[in-house]
Design a protein around this motif. Structure first.
Motif, PDB file in Angstrom:
ATOM      1  N   LEU A   1     -31.704   8.529 -16.115  1.00 52.10           N
ATOM      2  CA  LEU A   1     -32.159   8.104 -17.432  1.00 52.10           C
ATOM      3  C   LEU A   1     -33.271   7.096 -17.209  1.00 52.10           C
ATOM      4  CD1 LEU A   1     -31.913   7.805 -20.541  1.00 52.10           C
ATOM      5  CD2 LEU A   1     -30.129   6.097 -20.124  1.00 52.10           C
ATOM      6  N   ILE A   2     -34.489   7.454 -17.625  1.00 52.93           N
ATOM      7  CA  ILE A   2     -35.657   6.596 -17.431  1.00 52.93           C
ATOM      8  C   ILE A   2     -36.136   6.128 -18.794  1.00 52.93           C
ATOM      9  CG2 ILE A   2     -37.987   6.426 -16.499  1.00 52.93           C
ATOM     10  CD1 ILE A   2     -37.302   8.728 -14.609  1.00 52.93           C
ATOM     11  N   LEU A   3     -36.134   4.836 -18.989  1.00 53.43           N
ATOM     12  CA  LEU A   3     -36.574   4.255 -20.250  1.00 53.43           C
ATOM     13  C   LEU A   3     -37.983   3.706 -20.085  1.00 53.43           C
ATOM     14  CD1 LEU A   3     -35.888   3.320 -23.172  1.00 53.43           C
ATOM     15  CD2 LEU A   3     -35.083   1.170 -22.152  1.00 53.43           C
ATOM     16  N   VAL A   4     -38.898   4.184 -20.894  1.00 47.26           N
ATOM     17  CA  VAL A   4     -40.224   3.569 -20.966  1.00 47.26           C
ATOM     18  C   VAL A   4     -40.049   2.295 -21.785  1.00 47.26           C
ATOM     19  CG1 VAL A   4     -42.615   3.824 -21.705  1.00 47.26           C
ATOM     20  CG2 VAL A   4     -41.357   5.806 -20.834  1.00 47.26           C
TER      21      VAL A   4
ATOM     22  N   PRO B   1     -46.147   7.168 -15.539  1.00 45.37           N
ATOM     23  CA  PRO B   1     -45.283   6.813 -14.419  1.00 45.37           C
ATOM     24  C   PRO B   1     -43.840   7.246 -14.615  1.00 45.37           C
ATOM     25  CG  PRO B   1     -45.962   4.849 -15.625  1.00 45.37           C
ATOM     26  CD  PRO B   1     -46.805   5.973 -16.108  1.00 45.37           C
ATOM     27  N   ALA B   2     -43.361   7.334 -15.865  1.00 46.39           N
ATOM     28  CA  ALA B   2     -42.012   7.844 -16.106  1.00 46.39           C
ATOM     29  C   ALA B   2     -41.907   9.296 -15.661  1.00 46.39           C
ATOM     30  CB  ALA B   2     -41.656   7.704 -17.579  1.00 46.39           C
ATOM     31  N   LEU B   3     -42.931  10.089 -15.957  1.00 53.11           N
ATOM     32  CA  LEU B   3     -42.926  11.491 -15.543  1.00 53.11           C
ATOM     33  C   LEU B   3     -43.078  11.632 -14.034  1.00 53.11           C
ATOM     34  CD1 LEU B   3     -45.174  12.948 -18.381  1.00 53.11           C
ATOM     35  CD2 LEU B   3     -42.684  13.115 -18.190  1.00 53.11           C
ATOM     36  N   LEU B   4     -43.902  10.779 -13.437  1.00 45.10           N
ATOM     37  CA  LEU B   4     -44.032  10.800 -11.975  1.00 45.10           C
ATOM     38  C   LEU B   4     -42.711  10.472 -11.304  1.00 45.10           C
ATOM     39  CD1 LEU B   4     -47.488   8.997 -11.560  1.00 45.10           C
ATOM     40  CD2 LEU B   4     -46.981  11.390 -11.006  1.00 45.10           C
ATOM     41  N   ALA B   5     -41.997   9.480 -11.850  1.00 42.90           N
ATOM     42  CA  ALA B   5     -40.701   9.106 -11.288  1.00 42.90           C
ATOM     43  C   ALA B   5     -39.693  10.240 -11.446  1.00 42.90           C
ATOM     44  CB  ALA B   5     -40.186   7.834 -11.962  1.00 42.90           C
ATOM     45  N   ALA B   6     -39.687  10.874 -12.605  1.00 42.96           N
ATOM     46  CA  ALA B   6     -38.770  11.988 -12.832  1.00 42.96           C
ATOM     47  C   ALA B   6     -39.053  13.134 -11.870  1.00 42.96           C
ATOM     48  CB  ALA B   6     -38.887  12.468 -14.278  1.00 42.96           C
ATOM     49  N   ARG B   7     -40.342  13.444 -11.681  1.00 43.12           N
ATOM     50  CA  ARG B   7     -40.713  14.518 -10.755  1.00 43.12           C
ATOM     51  C   ARG B   7     -40.256  14.186  -9.339  1.00 43.12           C
ATOM     52  NH1 ARG B   7     -46.978  16.086 -10.006  1.00 43.12           N
ATOM     53  NH2 ARG B   7     -46.979  14.105  -8.898  1.00 43.12           N
ATOM     54  N   GLY B   8     -40.437  12.932  -8.935  1.00 39.67           N
ATOM     55  CA  GLY B   8     -40.018  12.530  -7.592  1.00 39.67           C
ATOM     56  C   GLY B   8     -38.514  12.625  -7.404  1.00 39.67           C
ATOM     57  N   LEU B   9     -37.745  12.208  -8.395  1.00 39.58           N
ATOM     58  CA  LEU B   9     -36.288  12.278  -8.294  1.00 39.58           C
ATOM     59  C   LEU B   9     -35.813  13.720  -8.191  1.00 39.58           C
ATOM     60  CD1 LEU B   9     -35.271   9.608 -10.958  1.00 39.58           C
ATOM     61  CD2 LEU B   9     -34.901   9.440  -8.491  1.00 39.58           C
TER      62      LEU B   9
ATOM     63  N   GLY C   1     -28.861  16.070 -11.437  1.00 46.65           N
ATOM     64  CA  GLY C   1     -28.851  16.700 -12.742  1.00 46.65           C
ATOM     65  C   GLY C   1     -30.130  16.433 -13.504  1.00 46.65           C
ATOM     66  N   PRO C   2     -30.208  16.854 -14.754  1.00 52.93           N
ATOM     67  CA  PRO C   2     -31.443  16.675 -15.537  1.00 52.93           C
ATOM     68  C   PRO C   2     -31.792  15.208 -15.733  1.00 52.93           C
ATOM     69  CG  PRO C   2     -29.630  17.419 -16.929  1.00 52.93           C
ATOM     70  CD  PRO C   2     -29.153  17.526 -15.520  1.00 52.93           C
ATOM     71  N   VAL C   3     -33.073  14.966 -15.988  1.00 49.14           N
ATOM     72  CA  VAL C   3     -33.588  13.608 -16.172  1.00 49.14           C
ATOM     73  C   VAL C   3     -34.027  13.460 -17.622  1.00 49.14           C
ATOM     74  CG1 VAL C   3     -35.321  11.924 -15.462  1.00 49.14           C
ATOM     75  CG2 VAL C   3     -34.337  13.494 -13.772  1.00 49.14           C
ATOM     76  N   LEU C   4     -33.578  12.387 -18.256  1.00 54.39           N
ATOM     77  CA  LEU C   4     -33.964  12.105 -19.633  1.00 54.39           C
ATOM     78  C   LEU C   4     -34.941  10.944 -19.641  1.00 54.39           C
ATOM     79  CD1 LEU C   4     -33.306  13.032 -22.566  1.00 54.39           C
ATOM     80  CD2 LEU C   4     -31.680  11.132 -22.672  1.00 54.39           C
ATOM     81  N   VAL C   5     -36.149  11.183 -20.153  1.00 50.50           N
ATOM     82  CA  VAL C   5     -37.171  10.146 -20.294  1.00 50.50           C
ATOM     83  C   VAL C   5     -37.243   9.775 -21.775  1.00 50.50           C
ATOM     84  CG1 VAL C   5     -39.641   9.632 -20.143  1.00 50.50           C
ATOM     85  CG2 VAL C   5     -38.496  10.861 -18.285  1.00 50.50           C
ATOM     86  N   VAL C   6     -37.053   8.497 -22.083  1.00 53.88           N
ATOM     87  CA  VAL C   6     -36.902   8.070 -23.469  1.00 53.88           C
ATOM     88  C   VAL C   6     -37.779   6.850 -23.737  1.00 53.88           C
ATOM     89  CG1 VAL C   6     -35.210   7.528 -25.270  1.00 53.88           C
ATOM     90  CG2 VAL C   6     -34.477   8.751 -23.230  1.00 53.88           C
ATOM     91  N   HIS C   7     -38.280   6.778 -24.975  1.00 55.64           N
ATOM     92  CA  HIS C   7     -39.031   5.579 -25.392  1.00 55.64           C
ATOM     93  C   HIS C   7     -38.872   5.357 -26.879  1.00 55.64           C
ATOM     94  CE1 HIS C   7     -42.026   2.452 -25.625  1.00 55.64           C
ATOM     95  NE2 HIS C   7     -42.716   3.137 -26.519  1.00 55.64           N
ATOM     96  N   GLY C   8     -38.680   4.097 -27.257  1.00 57.96           N
ATOM     97  CA  GLY C   8     -38.742   3.685 -28.649  1.00 57.96           C
ATOM     98  C   GLY C   8     -39.981   2.839 -28.847  1.00 57.96           C
ATOM     99  N   SER C   9     -40.833   3.247 -29.783  1.00 63.46           N
ATOM    100  CA  SER C   9     -42.121   2.576 -29.969  1.00 63.46           C
ATOM    101  C   SER C   9     -42.120   1.766 -31.253  1.00 63.46           C
ATOM    102  CB  SER C   9     -43.247   3.615 -30.019  1.00 63.46           C
ATOM    103  OG  SER C   9     -44.515   2.992 -30.071  1.00 63.46           O
ATOM    104  N   LYS C  10     -42.327   0.461 -31.110  1.00 61.68           N
ATOM    105  CA  LYS C  10     -42.496  -0.450 -32.233  1.00 61.68           C
ATOM    106  C   LYS C  10     -43.579  -1.454 -31.865  1.00 61.68           C
ATOM    107  CE  LYS C  10     -39.232  -1.993 -34.897  1.00 61.68           C
ATOM    108  NZ  LYS C  10     -39.164  -1.136 -36.089  1.00 61.68           N
ATOM    109  N   PRO C  11     -44.297  -1.977 -32.846  1.00 58.67           N
ATOM    110  CA  PRO C  11     -45.295  -3.001 -32.511  1.00 58.67           C
ATOM    111  C   PRO C  11     -44.629  -4.242 -31.947  1.00 58.67           C
ATOM    112  CG  PRO C  11     -45.002  -2.825 -34.889  1.00 58.67           C
ATOM    113  CD  PRO C  11     -44.260  -1.677 -34.282  1.00 58.67           C
ATOM    114  N   ALA C  12     -45.337  -4.923 -31.054  1.00 50.53           N
ATOM    115  CA  ALA C  12     -44.778  -6.126 -30.440  1.00 50.53           C
ATOM    116  C   ALA C  12     -44.654  -7.265 -31.440  1.00 50.53           C
ATOM    117  CB  ALA C  12     -45.647  -6.552 -29.260  1.00 50.53           C
ATOM    118  N   ALA C  13     -45.589  -7.358 -32.359  1.00 52.68           N
ATOM    119  CA  ALA C  13     -45.574  -8.407 -33.377  1.00 52.68           C
ATOM    120  C   ALA C  13     -45.135  -7.821 -34.712  1.00 52.68           C
ATOM    121  CB  ALA C  13     -46.963  -9.031 -33.515  1.00 52.68           C
TER     122      ALA C  13
END
Length: 346
Positions: free
Chosen positions: A87-90, A130-138, A146-158
């Motif tokens: 599980l890779i979190l951006v 880099p999340a995809l590069l890491a997943a490919r390497g694993l 097993g399968p790799v899940l790459v996930v991101h939640g996008s919100k403004p910092a401010a």
């Protein structure tokens, strides 16, 4: 000494399912509270970005958005979180708390107890690369993973959503379920090239220590440097990266059926088209207008919107272009497989 020359061969990765959580609520850019503080040219800049509305859910954190997208994709794929190999979190640009771990929070919430868990980030909207590069390497390193899940939640910092003079940020969650290539893969990531230039590491920043959150602002250290110097470098970099990506896969521009970019502004999309002498997929401008900038989630959202509209079909290859104001660039080569419309939702 003789050195044998070999051609580049990347390990493809299958995107077996993809999905997003996009809030039902939207807010018109013209109604953003921060516009009341802008006047003259600055106000016109914001209103001329090509963004009409942004997706907004003030009740959800970045991790909440990521979790909702992850659950939807696992359910659609008929996969159990317990079977995930990784599980890779951006990472979020502004976590809710310091020291704690959003990645293991998500692991616990999903029940991905056996997964290798970590975060990647630091490159703004390019951080998906880099999340995809890491997943490919694993996946390449461990045949039993097993399968790799790459996930991101996008919100403004401010709290403010307008980042002068670049874009307006919306909210979204994205999840990509990745595995080894197979004939039925809806989308295959064939190759990826990423570059950065540390000279611009603090071109955009948000000072937060000893400041209440309502005073947080994303600021550009040097507007001319962003608008001119970085723009000229981006023009050179993008052209070179696309040429490199195609050459090392024995392809030409004629082999590419479509291009998708990240959504910063209408001007940014036009800049990419002019730089590469291409036309972007219509989904780029449509999603920019509806949702605003969704950080690392833009390029795949634009790709899958195009698939749902059948602007791309089985056998087509596409290039996904990402640029970040921290001076990071990436280009991805993807190939469309069968059943692509069923395995991703927009």
């Amino acid at each position: 000494m003789n050195v044998e020359q070999t051609s580049h061969t990347a390990a493809p990765v299958a995107v077996d399912a993809a999905g997003w959580h996009l809030p039902d609520r939207t807010r018109a850019v013209a109604d953003l509270p921060e516009l009341a503080e802008l006047a003259g040219a600055d106000r016109r800049t914001c209103l001329n970005l090509g963004i009409d509305t942004v997706a907004v859910d003030d009740d959800l954190t970045a991790t909440d958005l990521a979790e909702r997208a992850a659950r939807a994709v696992l359910a659609r794929a008929g996969a159990r979180a317990a079977s995930l190999g990784a599980l890779i979190l951006v990472e979020s640009r502004a976590p809710e708390t310091l020291v704690s771990s959003d990645a293991t929070r998500l692991q616990h919430a999903l029940g991905a107890d056996a997964a290798t868990v970590f975060t990647v980030g630091g490159l703004g909207c390019v951080s998906v690369a880099p999340a995809l590069l890491a997943a490919r390497g694993l996946l390449a390193a461990d045949p039993d993973l097993g399968p790799v899940l790459v996930v991101h939640g996008s919100k403004p910092a401010a709290k403010t959503r307008y980042r002068h003079p670049v874009t307006v940020n919306g909210d979204s969650g994205q999840a990509l379920l990745l595995g080894r290539p197979h004939p039925a893969a809806p989308v295959r990531i064939l190759d990826l090239v990423q570059r950065t230039n540390g000279r611009y590491w603090d071109l955009f920043r948000l000072e937060y220590r000893d400041r209440p959150t309502d005073r947080w602002r994303e600021e550009c250290r040097d507007l001319p440097e962003y608008s001119f110097r970085l723009a000229m470098e981006s023009r050179h970099r993008l052209s070179g990266l696309v040429d490199e990506l195609l050459a090392r896969n024995d392809l030409t521009r004629a082999d590419i059926a479509g291009y998708a970019s990240q959504n910063l502004s209408a001007g940014g999309l036009a800049f990419t088209e002019e730089t590469l002498d291409i036309g972007l997929l219509p989904s780029c401008r449509d999603n920019l207008r509806r949702f605003g900038h969704l950080g690392p989630n833009d390029v795949f959202l634009n790709l899958y919107t195009a698939l749902a509209r059948e602007d791309l079909v089985e056998g087509d290859r596409a290039v996904l272009v990402n640029v970040s104001p921290v001076a990071a660039w990436s280009v991805l080569l993807v190939e469309i497989g069968p059943q692509h419309g069923r395995e991703g939702t927009v």
